[in-house]
Design a protein around this motif. Sequence first.
Motif, mmCIF file in Angstrom:
data_model
loop_
_atom_site.group_PDB
_atom_site.id
_atom_site.type_symbol
_atom_site.label_atom_id
_atom_site.label_comp_id
_atom_site.label_asym_id
_atom_site.label_seq_id
_atom_site.Cartn_x
_atom_site.Cartn_y
_atom_site.Cartn_z
ATOM 1 N N THR A 1 149.719 73.660 -117.662
ATOM 2 C CA THR A 1 149.362 74.980 -118.180
ATOM 3 C C THR A 1 147.854 74.966 -118.428
ATOM 4 N N SER A 2 147.286 76.150 -118.618
ATOM 5 C CA SER A 2 145.840 76.211 -118.903
ATOM 6 C C SER A 2 145.524 75.424 -120.168
ATOM 7 N N GLU A 3 146.411 75.551 -121.145
ATOM 8 C CA GLU A 3 146.177 74.881 -122.431
ATOM 9 C C GLU A 3 146.233 73.354 -122.270
ATOM 10 N N ASN A 4 147.271 72.878 -121.553
ATOM 11 C CA ASN A 4 147.366 71.427 -121.345
ATOM 12 C C ASN A 4 146.158 70.901 -120.576
ATOM 13 N N ALA A 5 145.768 71.647 -119.517
ATOM 14 C CA ALA A 5 144.641 71.189 -118.691
ATOM 15 C C ALA A 5 143.379 71.052 -119.555
ATOM 16 N N ARG A 6 143.140 72.056 -120.402
ATOM 17 C CA ARG A 6 141.958 71.979 -121.285
ATOM 18 C C ARG A 6 142.090 70.805 -122.255
ATOM 19 N N GLY B 1 149.973 75.656 -106.572
ATOM 20 C CA GLY B 1 148.684 76.358 -106.522
ATOM 21 C C GLY B 1 148.230 76.761 -107.918
ATOM 22 N N ASP B 2 149.183 77.234 -108.740
ATOM 23 C CA ASP B 2 148.831 77.619 -110.121
ATOM 24 C C ASP B 2 148.258 76.411 -110.870
ATOM 25 N N ARG C 1 141.248 73.364 -112.188
ATOM 26 C CA ARG C 1 139.841 73.686 -111.841
ATOM 27 C C ARG C 1 139.187 74.487 -112.969
ATOM 28 N N ALA C 2 139.927 75.470 -113.492
ATOM 29 C CA ALA C 2 139.365 76.309 -114.559
ATOM 30 C C ALA C 2 139.027 75.465 -115.786
ATOM 31 N N ALA C 3 139.766 74.364 -115.970
ATOM 32 C CA ALA C 3 139.498 73.495 -117.128
ATOM 33 C C ALA C 3 138.387 72.487 -116.835
ATOM 34 N N GLY C 4 137.865 72.495 -115.599
ATOM 35 C CA GLY C 4 136.737 71.622 -115.289
ATOM 36 C C GLY C 4 137.076 70.407 -114.444
ATOM 37 N N PHE C 5 138.328 70.318 -113.956
ATOM 38 C CA PHE C 5 138.679 69.167 -113.104
ATOM 39 C C PHE C 5 138.268 69.470 -111.665
ATOM 40 N N ASP C 6 137.418 68.610 -111.102
ATOM 41 C CA ASP C 6 137.166 68.764 -109.665
ATOM 42 C C ASP C 6 137.718 67.574 -108.888
ATOM 43 N N ASN C 7 138.188 66.569 -109.606
ATOM 44 C CA ASN C 7 138.766 65.403 -108.924
ATOM 45 C C ASN C 7 140.289 65.485 -109.033
ATOM 46 N N ILE C 8 140.876 66.191 -108.069
ATOM 47 C CA ILE C 8 142.325 66.438 -108.083
ATOM 48 C C ILE C 8 142.926 65.816 -106.831
ATOM 49 N N SER C 9 144.029 65.124 -107.016
ATOM 50 C CA SER C 9 144.735 64.521 -105.889
ATOM 51 C C SER C 9 146.118 65.154 -105.789
ATOM 52 N N LEU C 10 146.607 65.329 -104.572
ATOM 53 C CA LEU C 10 147.976 65.830 -104.382
ATOM 54 C C LEU C 10 148.809 64.760 -103.690
ATOM 55 N N ASP C 11 150.033 64.552 -104.165
ATOM 56 C CA ASP C 11 150.993 63.673 -103.480
ATOM 57 C C ASP C 11 151.915 64.523 -102.609
ATOM 58 N N LEU C 12 152.157 64.054 -101.397
ATOM 59 C CA LEU C 12 153.144 64.699 -100.525
ATOM 60 C C LEU C 12 154.076 63.630 -99.983
ATOM 61 N N ARG D 1 153.022 72.888 -91.859
ATOM 62 C CA ARG D 1 152.782 73.959 -92.844
ATOM 63 C C ARG D 1 152.439 73.349 -94.206
ATOM 64 N N ASP D 2 153.179 72.316 -94.592
ATOM 65 C CA ASP D 2 152.894 71.681 -95.885
ATOM 66 C C ASP D 2 151.501 71.060 -95.911
ATOM 67 N N LEU D 3 151.119 70.420 -94.817
ATOM 68 C CA LEU D 3 149.775 69.825 -94.765
ATOM 69 C C LEU D 3 148.707 70.903 -94.858
ATOM 70 N N ASP D 4 148.923 72.003 -94.149
ATOM 71 C CA ASP D 4 147.926 73.086 -94.153
ATOM 72 C C ASP D 4 147.835 73.733 -95.535
ATOM 73 N N LEU D 5 148.977 73.913 -96.184
ATOM 74 C CA LEU D 5 148.941 74.502 -97.532
ATOM 75 C C LEU D 5 148.254 73.558 -98.515
ATOM 76 N N ALA D 6 148.504 72.272 -98.360
ATOM 77 C CA ALA D 6 147.825 71.298 -99.230
ATOM 78 C C ALA D 6 146.319 71.365 -99.002
ATOM 79 N N CYS D 7 145.897 71.360 -97.730
ATOM 80 C CA CYS D 7 144.450 71.403 -97.432
ATOM 81 C C CYS D 7 143.821 72.687 -97.943
ATOM 82 N N SER D 8 144.587 73.792 -97.903
ATOM 83 C CA SER D 8 144.000 75.082 -98.315
ATOM 84 C C SER D 8 143.642 75.073 -99.806
ATOM 85 N N LEU D 9 144.241 74.173 -100.568
ATOM 86 C CA LEU D 9 143.897 74.063 -101.998
ATOM 87 C C LEU D 9 142.666 73.196 -102.219
#
Length: 383
Positions: A113-118, A153-154, A160-171, A185-193
Amino acid sequence: MPHLYLHVPFCQRRCSYCDFSIAVRKRIPAREYVDAVLQELKLLGTTDPGRNPRETEAVGLDTLYLGGGTPSLLPAEAISVLLHELALRFRIPHSAFRTDVEVTLEANPEDVTSENARGWRNAGVNRVSLGAQSFNDGVLQWMHRSHDSARIGDAVRSLRAAGFDNISLDLIFALPAELERDWVRDLDLACSLRPAHLSLYGLTVEERTPLARWISRGAAAMPDDERYAEEYLLAHMRLAACGYQFYEVSNACRDGCRSRHNSAYWSGRAYRGLGPAAHSFDGRVRRWNLAGWEAYRRAVAAGLPAVEAEEVLTEEQRELERLYLALRTDAGLPRTACPPDRLTAWLGEGWVEVEGERVVCRPEGWLRLDALVHDLTSAGRAV
Ligand code: SF4
Protein backbone atom coordinates in the motif's frame (compact mmCIF):
# COMPACT_ATOMS: atom_id res chain seq x y z
CA MET A 1 32.14 -6.04 4.12
CA PRO A 2 29.52 -8.25 5.77
CA HIS A 3 26.28 -9.50 4.35
CA LEU A 4 23.29 -10.24 6.53
CA TYR A 5 20.20 -12.30 5.65
CA LEU A 6 17.06 -12.32 7.80
CA HIS A 7 14.56 -15.09 7.19
CA VAL A 8 11.01 -13.93 7.94
CA PRO A 9 9.00 -17.17 7.91
CA PHE A 10 5.42 -15.94 7.95
CA CYS A 11 2.93 -16.37 5.10
CA GLN A 12 -0.84 -16.12 5.05
CA ARG A 13 -1.20 -19.28 2.99
CA ARG A 14 1.01 -21.71 1.12
CA CYS A 15 1.46 -21.24 -2.63
CA SER A 16 0.85 -24.36 -4.67
CA TYR A 17 4.51 -24.87 -5.67
CA CYS A 18 6.24 -23.74 -2.47
CA ASP A 19 8.22 -25.96 -0.12
CA PHE A 20 10.03 -23.16 1.72
CA SER A 21 10.27 -23.19 5.46
CA ILE A 22 7.30 -21.01 6.37
CA ALA A 23 4.84 -20.54 9.21
CA VAL A 24 1.30 -19.91 8.01
CA ARG A 25 -0.26 -17.34 10.35
CA LYS A 26 -3.35 -15.13 10.29
CA ARG A 27 -1.80 -12.90 12.95
CA ILE A 28 1.86 -12.07 12.37
CA PRO A 29 3.88 -12.21 15.63
CA ALA A 30 5.99 -9.23 14.56
CA ARG A 31 7.18 -8.20 18.01
CA GLU A 32 8.17 -11.77 18.93
CA TYR A 33 10.01 -12.12 15.63
CA VAL A 34 12.03 -8.91 16.04
CA ASP A 35 12.91 -9.82 19.64
CA ALA A 36 13.95 -13.35 18.62
CA VAL A 37 16.21 -12.22 15.80
CA LEU A 38 17.90 -9.58 17.94
CA GLN A 39 18.34 -12.12 20.71
CA GLU A 40 19.93 -14.55 18.24
CA LEU A 41 22.34 -11.84 17.16
CA LYS A 42 23.19 -11.10 20.77
CA LEU A 43 23.80 -14.78 21.46
CA LEU A 44 26.21 -14.97 18.56
CA GLY A 45 28.31 -12.45 20.43
CA THR A 46 29.31 -10.65 17.29
CA THR A 47 28.02 -8.11 14.84
CA ASP A 48 30.19 -9.34 12.04
CA PRO A 49 28.63 -11.99 9.78
CA GLY A 50 31.13 -14.60 8.83
CA ARG A 51 33.62 -13.83 11.58
CA ASN A 52 34.60 -15.89 14.53
CA PRO A 53 31.58 -15.66 16.89
CA ARG A 54 33.91 -14.83 19.79
CA GLU A 55 35.01 -11.59 18.18
CA THR A 56 33.12 -8.52 19.22
CA GLU A 57 34.46 -5.89 16.89
CA ALA A 58 31.81 -4.30 14.69
CA VAL A 59 32.77 -3.74 11.07
CA GLY A 60 29.71 -2.30 9.38
CA LEU A 61 27.34 -3.85 6.92
CA ASP A 62 27.28 -3.99 3.15
CA THR A 63 23.95 -5.65 2.42
CA LEU A 64 20.87 -6.64 4.39
CA TYR A 65 18.25 -8.89 2.84
CA LEU A 66 14.86 -9.60 4.40
CA GLY A 67 13.63 -12.74 2.67
CA GLY A 68 11.04 -15.33 3.39
CA GLY A 69 8.32 -16.28 3.76
CA THR A 70 6.71 -12.91 3.33
CA PRO A 71 8.71 -10.13 5.03
CA SER A 72 6.18 -7.55 3.78
CA LEU A 73 3.73 -8.99 6.35
CA LEU A 74 5.85 -7.38 9.07
CA PRO A 75 4.42 -3.95 9.90
CA ALA A 76 6.65 -1.07 8.82
CA GLU A 77 7.13 -0.11 12.50
CA ALA A 78 8.58 -3.55 13.23
CA ILE A 79 10.99 -3.23 10.30
CA SER A 80 11.92 0.23 11.54
CA VAL A 81 12.70 -1.08 15.05
CA LEU A 82 14.71 -3.93 13.54
CA LEU A 83 16.81 -1.65 11.35
CA HIS A 84 17.44 0.83 14.15
CA GLU A 85 18.68 -1.99 16.37
CA LEU A 86 20.84 -3.43 13.61
CA ALA A 87 22.37 -0.01 12.98
CA LEU A 88 23.30 0.17 16.67
CA ARG A 89 24.70 -3.36 16.79
CA PHE A 90 26.72 -2.96 13.61
CA ARG A 91 27.80 0.52 14.71
CA ILE A 92 26.68 2.26 11.58
CA PRO A 93 24.60 5.44 11.43
CA HIS A 94 20.99 4.69 10.57
CA SER A 95 21.40 7.02 7.59
CA ALA A 96 23.76 4.41 6.07
CA PHE A 97 20.65 2.41 5.17
CA ARG A 98 19.70 5.24 2.82
CA THR A 99 23.08 5.61 1.19
CA ASP A 100 25.61 2.80 1.59
CA VAL A 101 23.88 -0.41 2.66
CA GLU A 102 21.71 -2.25 0.15
CA VAL A 103 18.56 -3.14 2.11
CA THR A 104 16.19 -5.45 0.24
CA LEU A 105 12.70 -6.40 1.34
CA GLU A 106 10.86 -9.24 -0.37
CA ALA A 107 7.24 -8.18 -0.75
CA ASN A 108 4.04 -9.63 -2.08
CA PRO A 109 2.07 -7.17 -4.24
CA GLU A 110 -1.01 -7.27 -1.99
CA ASP A 111 1.02 -5.87 0.91
CA VAL A 112 2.28 -2.85 -1.02
CA THR A 113 0.00 0.00 0.00
CA SER A 114 1.14 3.62 -0.28
CA GLU A 115 1.37 3.75 3.50
CA ASN A 116 3.45 0.57 3.79
CA ALA A 117 5.76 1.67 0.97
CA ARG A 118 6.41 5.01 2.71
CA GLY A 119 6.90 3.23 6.03
CA TRP A 120 9.45 0.79 4.57
CA ARG A 121 11.31 3.62 2.88
CA ASN A 122 11.43 5.66 6.08
CA ALA A 123 12.62 2.57 7.95
CA GLY A 124 15.65 2.35 5.62
CA VAL A 125 14.61 -0.20 2.99
CA ASN A 126 15.97 0.88 -0.41
CA ARG A 127 15.26 -2.13 -2.64
CA VAL A 128 12.07 -4.17 -3.01
CA SER A 129 11.83 -7.59 -4.62
CA LEU A 130 8.23 -8.11 -5.64
CA GLY A 131 6.75 -11.60 -6.05
CA ALA A 132 4.75 -10.91 -9.22
CA GLN A 133 5.05 -14.44 -10.75
CA SER A 134 2.56 -13.83 -13.59
CA PHE A 135 0.16 -11.24 -15.00
CA ASN A 136 -2.48 -13.89 -15.76
CA ASP A 137 -5.22 -14.03 -13.10
CA GLY A 138 -6.04 -17.69 -13.81
CA VAL A 139 -2.39 -18.61 -13.33
CA LEU A 140 -2.15 -16.60 -10.11
CA GLN A 141 -5.18 -18.43 -8.73
CA TRP A 142 -3.69 -21.78 -9.74
CA MET A 143 -0.52 -20.79 -7.87
CA HIS A 144 -2.62 -19.91 -4.78
CA ARG A 145 -1.23 -16.40 -4.87
CA SER A 146 -3.15 -13.74 -2.92
CA HIS A 147 -2.88 -10.98 -5.53
CA ASP A 148 -4.36 -10.42 -8.96
CA SER A 149 -2.49 -9.05 -11.95
CA ALA A 150 -3.73 -5.45 -11.56
CA ARG A 151 -2.20 -5.37 -8.11
CA ILE A 152 1.33 -5.75 -9.49
CA GLY A 153 1.25 -2.47 -11.43
CA ASP A 154 -0.39 -0.72 -8.46
CA ALA A 155 2.39 -1.99 -6.21
CA VAL A 156 5.15 -0.77 -8.51
CA ARG A 157 3.52 2.67 -8.75
CA SER A 158 3.12 2.91 -4.95
CA LEU A 159 6.76 1.95 -4.47
CA ARG A 160 7.95 4.54 -6.98
CA ALA A 161 5.80 7.23 -5.37
CA ALA A 162 7.45 6.39 -2.04
CA GLY A 163 10.90 6.88 -3.58
CA PHE A 164 11.93 3.32 -4.52
CA ASP A 165 13.73 3.15 -7.84
CA ASN A 166 15.43 -0.18 -7.19
CA ILE A 167 12.55 -2.61 -7.75
CA SER A 168 12.87 -6.22 -8.80
CA LEU A 169 10.10 -8.47 -10.12
CA ASP A 170 10.01 -12.27 -9.79
CA LEU A 171 8.36 -14.30 -12.54
CA ILE A 172 7.87 -18.06 -12.80
CA PHE A 173 8.07 -19.80 -16.16
CA ALA A 174 7.69 -23.33 -17.61
CA LEU A 175 4.18 -23.77 -16.24
CA PRO A 176 2.10 -26.80 -17.27
CA ALA A 177 0.71 -26.46 -20.80
CA GLU A 178 -2.92 -26.76 -19.70
CA LEU A 179 -2.71 -23.34 -18.04
CA GLU A 180 -2.19 -21.78 -21.48
CA ARG A 181 -0.01 -19.12 -19.97
CA ASP A 182 1.21 -16.54 -22.49
CA TRP A 183 4.85 -16.16 -21.45
CA VAL A 184 5.67 -13.45 -23.97
CA ARG A 185 2.74 -11.34 -22.77
CA ASP A 186 3.93 -11.72 -19.18
CA LEU A 187 7.47 -10.72 -20.11
CA ASP A 188 6.23 -7.69 -22.03
CA LEU A 189 3.97 -6.59 -19.17
CA ALA A 190 6.84 -6.97 -16.73
CA CYS A 191 9.15 -4.90 -18.97
CA SER A 192 6.47 -2.23 -19.40
CA LEU A 193 6.72 -1.53 -15.65
CA ARG A 194 10.45 -0.82 -16.12
CA PRO A 195 11.74 -2.61 -13.01
CA ALA A 196 15.48 -2.25 -12.40
CA HIS A 197 15.82 -6.01 -12.02
CA LEU A 198 14.04 -9.25 -12.93
CA SER A 199 14.40 -12.76 -11.49
CA LEU A 200 13.04 -15.64 -13.56
CA TYR A 201 12.56 -19.07 -12.01
CA GLY A 202 11.50 -22.24 -13.78
CA LEU A 203 8.72 -24.13 -12.00
CA THR A 204 10.01 -27.17 -10.14
CA VAL A 205 7.91 -29.80 -8.44
CA GLU A 206 8.91 -30.20 -4.81
CA GLU A 207 7.71 -33.01 -2.57
CA ARG A 208 4.88 -32.34 -0.16
CA THR A 209 3.52 -29.35 -2.07
CA PRO A 210 -0.04 -29.02 -3.39
CA LEU A 211 1.44 -29.13 -6.90
CA ALA A 212 3.13 -32.49 -6.23
CA ARG A 213 -0.20 -33.86 -4.98
CA TRP A 214 -2.06 -32.56 -8.04
CA ILE A 215 0.47 -34.24 -10.31
CA SER A 216 0.38 -37.54 -8.41
CA ARG A 217 -3.38 -37.78 -8.83
CA GLY A 218 -3.26 -36.67 -12.48
CA ALA A 219 -4.85 -33.26 -11.91
CA ALA A 220 -1.81 -31.39 -13.30
CA ALA A 221 0.92 -32.24 -15.79
CA MET A 222 4.62 -32.28 -14.98
CA PRO A 223 6.40 -29.20 -16.32
CA ASP A 224 8.43 -30.35 -19.30
CA ASP A 225 12.07 -29.68 -20.17
CA GLU A 226 11.32 -28.60 -23.70
CA ARG A 227 8.97 -25.85 -22.55
CA TYR A 228 11.54 -24.83 -19.92
CA ALA A 229 14.28 -24.41 -22.53
CA GLU A 230 12.02 -22.66 -25.02
CA GLU A 231 10.70 -20.13 -22.50
CA TYR A 232 14.13 -19.55 -20.97
CA LEU A 233 15.67 -18.70 -24.35
CA LEU A 234 12.66 -16.58 -25.24
CA ALA A 235 13.14 -14.58 -22.04
CA HIS A 236 16.76 -13.87 -22.96
CA MET A 237 15.73 -12.49 -26.34
CA ARG A 238 12.78 -10.48 -25.05
CA LEU A 239 14.60 -8.97 -22.10
CA ALA A 240 17.68 -8.09 -24.15
CA ALA A 241 15.39 -6.19 -26.53
CA CYS A 242 14.06 -4.25 -23.52
CA GLY A 243 17.56 -3.33 -22.30
CA TYR A 244 18.06 -6.02 -19.66
CA GLN A 245 21.26 -7.98 -19.30
CA PHE A 246 21.42 -11.40 -17.66
CA TYR A 247 24.26 -11.36 -15.17
CA GLU A 248 23.36 -14.70 -13.57
CA VAL A 249 21.51 -17.77 -14.76
CA SER A 250 18.16 -16.54 -13.33
CA ASN A 251 18.71 -12.80 -12.93
CA ALA A 252 18.73 -9.84 -15.28
CA CYS A 253 18.99 -6.12 -14.70
CA ARG A 254 19.24 -2.83 -16.49
CA ASP A 255 21.60 0.08 -15.80
CA GLY A 256 23.93 -2.13 -13.77
CA CYS A 257 21.32 -2.65 -11.01
CA ARG A 258 22.64 -6.04 -9.89
CA SER A 259 21.61 -7.42 -6.55
CA ARG A 260 24.65 -6.77 -4.37
CA HIS A 261 23.43 -9.21 -1.77
CA ASN A 262 22.91 -12.14 -4.12
CA SER A 263 26.12 -11.27 -5.95
CA ALA A 264 27.92 -11.80 -2.63
CA TYR A 265 26.53 -15.36 -2.49
CA TRP A 266 27.56 -15.99 -6.07
CA SER A 267 31.10 -14.82 -5.49
CA GLY A 268 31.51 -17.14 -2.50
CA ARG A 269 31.69 -14.41 0.15
CA ALA A 270 30.83 -14.95 3.81
CA TYR A 271 27.35 -14.11 5.06
CA ARG A 272 25.36 -14.45 8.23
CA GLY A 273 21.74 -15.62 8.30
CA LEU A 274 19.40 -14.93 11.20
CA GLY A 275 15.92 -16.33 11.81
CA PRO A 276 14.43 -19.79 11.42
CA ALA A 277 15.99 -21.89 8.62
CA ALA A 278 18.51 -19.16 7.82
CA HIS A 279 21.91 -20.30 6.52
CA SER A 280 25.31 -18.80 7.28
CA PHE A 281 28.65 -19.34 5.60
CA ASP A 282 32.14 -18.28 6.61
CA GLY A 283 33.99 -19.49 3.52
CA ARG A 284 34.59 -22.96 4.93
CA VAL A 285 31.68 -23.92 7.20
CA ARG A 286 27.98 -23.73 6.32
CA ARG A 287 25.52 -23.59 9.23
CA TRP A 288 21.76 -23.59 9.22
CA ASN A 289 19.24 -22.71 11.86
CA LEU A 290 16.31 -24.67 13.25
CA ALA A 291 13.65 -24.51 10.55
CA GLY A 292 10.45 -24.30 12.59
CA TRP A 293 9.45 -20.88 13.91
CA GLU A 294 8.36 -22.18 17.33
CA ALA A 295 11.45 -24.35 17.81
CA TYR A 296 13.66 -21.43 16.79
CA ARG A 297 11.85 -18.93 19.04
CA ARG A 298 12.01 -21.26 22.05
CA ALA A 299 15.72 -21.94 21.55
CA VAL A 300 16.80 -18.31 21.41
CA ALA A 301 14.43 -17.36 24.27
CA ALA A 302 16.19 -20.01 26.38
CA GLY A 303 19.58 -18.60 25.42
CA LEU A 304 20.42 -21.64 23.30
CA PRO A 305 22.07 -21.56 19.87
CA ALA A 306 19.59 -21.45 16.98
CA VAL A 307 21.93 -23.52 14.80
CA GLU A 308 20.53 -26.93 13.92
CA ALA A 309 23.56 -28.33 12.08
CA GLU A 310 26.67 -27.44 10.14
CA GLU A 311 28.84 -28.90 7.45
CA VAL A 312 32.51 -28.29 6.92
CA LEU A 313 33.13 -28.19 3.21
CA THR A 314 35.90 -30.41 1.94
CA GLU A 315 38.37 -29.01 -0.54
CA GLU A 316 36.60 -31.04 -3.22
CA GLN A 317 33.21 -29.54 -2.33
CA ARG A 318 34.64 -26.04 -2.30
CA GLU A 319 36.15 -26.63 -5.70
CA LEU A 320 32.80 -27.81 -7.04
CA GLU A 321 31.08 -24.73 -5.59
CA ARG A 322 33.68 -22.46 -7.13
CA LEU A 323 33.00 -24.00 -10.54
CA TYR A 324 29.25 -23.65 -10.19
CA LEU A 325 29.44 -20.11 -8.92
CA ALA A 326 31.85 -19.04 -11.64
CA LEU A 327 29.78 -20.52 -14.45
CA ARG A 328 26.39 -19.38 -13.21
CA THR A 329 27.32 -15.68 -13.44
CA ASP A 330 28.65 -13.53 -16.24
CA ALA A 331 32.02 -13.49 -14.43
CA GLY A 332 32.63 -16.93 -15.94
CA LEU A 333 35.64 -19.19 -15.54
CA PRO A 334 39.26 -18.23 -16.07
CA ARG A 335 40.18 -19.56 -19.49
CA THR A 336 43.05 -21.48 -17.95
CA ALA A 337 40.56 -23.50 -15.85
CA CYS A 338 38.88 -24.90 -18.93
CA PRO A 339 40.73 -27.73 -20.71
CA PRO A 340 41.31 -26.78 -24.38
CA ASP A 341 39.40 -29.80 -25.72
CA ARG A 342 36.37 -28.91 -23.55
CA LEU A 343 36.53 -25.27 -24.57
CA THR A 344 36.67 -26.17 -28.25
CA ALA A 345 33.69 -28.53 -27.86
CA TRP A 346 31.63 -26.00 -25.86
CA LEU A 347 32.38 -23.18 -28.30
CA GLY A 348 31.38 -25.49 -31.17
CA GLU A 349 28.03 -26.19 -29.49
CA GLY A 350 27.42 -22.50 -28.82
CA TRP A 351 27.23 -23.05 -25.05
CA VAL A 352 29.93 -20.55 -24.08
CA GLU A 353 31.85 -17.62 -25.43
CA VAL A 354 35.29 -16.28 -24.61
CA GLU A 355 35.46 -12.76 -23.20
CA GLY A 356 39.10 -11.75 -22.79
CA GLU A 357 40.59 -14.37 -20.49
CA ARG A 358 37.21 -15.64 -19.23
CA VAL A 359 34.88 -18.36 -20.46
CA VAL A 360 31.29 -17.22 -20.01
CA CYS A 361 28.09 -19.18 -20.50
CA ARG A 362 25.66 -18.23 -23.23
CA PRO A 363 21.96 -18.83 -22.44
CA GLU A 364 22.26 -22.26 -24.09
CA GLY A 365 25.10 -23.05 -21.69
CA TRP A 366 23.15 -21.87 -18.63
CA LEU A 367 20.45 -24.34 -19.64
CA ARG A 368 22.95 -27.19 -19.10
CA LEU A 369 24.97 -25.81 -16.21
CA ASP A 370 25.06 -29.12 -14.33
CA ALA A 371 26.38 -30.95 -17.37
CA LEU A 372 29.12 -28.35 -17.96
CA VAL A 373 30.30 -28.56 -14.36
CA HIS A 374 30.24 -32.34 -14.54
CA ASP A 375 32.26 -32.16 -17.73
CA LEU A 376 34.87 -30.02 -15.98
CA THR A 377 35.10 -32.11 -12.84
CA SER A 378 35.47 -35.30 -14.83
CA ALA A 379 38.30 -33.57 -16.69
CA GLY A 380 39.90 -32.98 -13.26
CA ARG A 381 40.45 -29.23 -13.59
CA ALA A 382 40.35 -26.55 -10.91
CA VAL A 383 39.35 -22.87 -11.06
S1 SF4 B 1 4.45 -16.26 -0.45
FE1 SF4 B 1 6.47 -17.06 -1.05
S2 SF4 B 1 7.25 -18.14 0.75
FE2 SF4 B 1 5.03 -17.79 1.09
S3 SF4 B 1 4.07 -19.67 0.40
FE3 SF4 B 1 4.08 -18.27 -1.35
S4 SF4 B 1 6.01 -18.72 -2.47
FE4 SF4 B 1 6.15 -19.66 -0.43
